[in-house]
Design a protein around this motif. Structure first.
Motif, PDB file in Angstrom:
ATOM      1  N   LYS A  84       0.808  -1.222   0.000  1.00  0.00           N
ATOM      2  CA  LYS A  84       0.000   0.000   0.000  1.00  0.00           C
ATOM      3  C   LYS A  84       0.837   1.265   0.000  1.00  0.00           C
ATOM      4  O   LYS A  84       0.380   2.306  -0.461  1.00  0.00           O
ATOM      5  N   ASP A  85       2.072   1.206   0.523  1.00  0.00           N
ATOM      6  CA  ASP A  85       2.881   2.415   0.622  1.00  0.00           C
ATOM      7  C   ASP A  85       4.362   2.048   0.754  1.00  0.00           C
ATOM      8  O   ASP A  85       4.731   0.874   0.757  1.00  0.00           O
ATOM      9  N   GLN A  86       5.204   3.075   0.876  1.00  0.00           N
ATOM     10  CA  GLN A  86       6.651   2.860   0.970  1.00  0.00           C
ATOM     11  C   GLN A  86       7.025   2.082   2.216  1.00  0.00           C
ATOM     12  O   GLN A  86       7.946   1.263   2.190  1.00  0.00           O
TER      13      GLN A  86
END
Length: 161
Positions: A84-86
């Protein structure tokens, strides 16, 4: 109709299927050993060692066998992890490299068992699909220069920065 999946990936290990299953369960934090078949006195492996097993990781069922060194993993098959994200990219990247994995490029790596993984932030397919051809081309060019994917740099490329 059975609750068992019709198609289950089967992973061929030399002798360490049980170790690999435990590792993958620990990396993803969700899973379990479903079933284990051990070698009897007539082999083919040492008595009591794992012959075959079934395990689940993050809702995906796998089979694993200890078949010896005949068929090592290649990049022709890889596991793709949607992040979903870094922070998720960083988590899975670092965890799967732990203990002897090797980085590749464009978000690919091999874990210590030789299995290939793609660690893909949800931003990548989104940025490649939205916008115009120039934006998509910049994102693709930026990705091709990366080892671990960097969401901020992908977004900057999209915006022409």
């Amino acid at each position: 109709m059975s609750d068992d999946p019709k198609i289950t990936p089967c992973l061929w290990f030399d002798t360490n299927a049980e170790e690999a299953a435990a590792f993958y369960i620990s990396v993803f934090g969700a899973g379990a050993i479903v079933d284990v078949t051990r070698n009897g006195p007539d082999g083919p492996g040492p008595e009591g060692s794992v012959l075959a097993m079934t395990f689940e990781v993050a809702g995906q069922r796998f089979q694993a066998i200890n078949g010896g060194p005949v068929f090592p993993f290649t990049e022709a098959i890889s596991m793709s992890v949607a992040c979903k994200d870094q922070a998720e990219v960083d988590h899975y990247w670092n965890a799967l490299l732990d203990g002897g994995g090797k980085e590749s490029q464009c978000g690919w790596l091999k874990d210590r068992f030789g299995l290939s993984w793609q660690i893909v932030p949800e931003a990548l397919p989104r940025l490649l699909k939205q916008g115009d051809k120039a934006q998509s081309a910049r994102v693709m060019q930026a990705m091709m220069q990366m080892v671990k994917l960097d969401v901020a740099k992908l977004e900057a490329a999209y915006h022409g920065q």
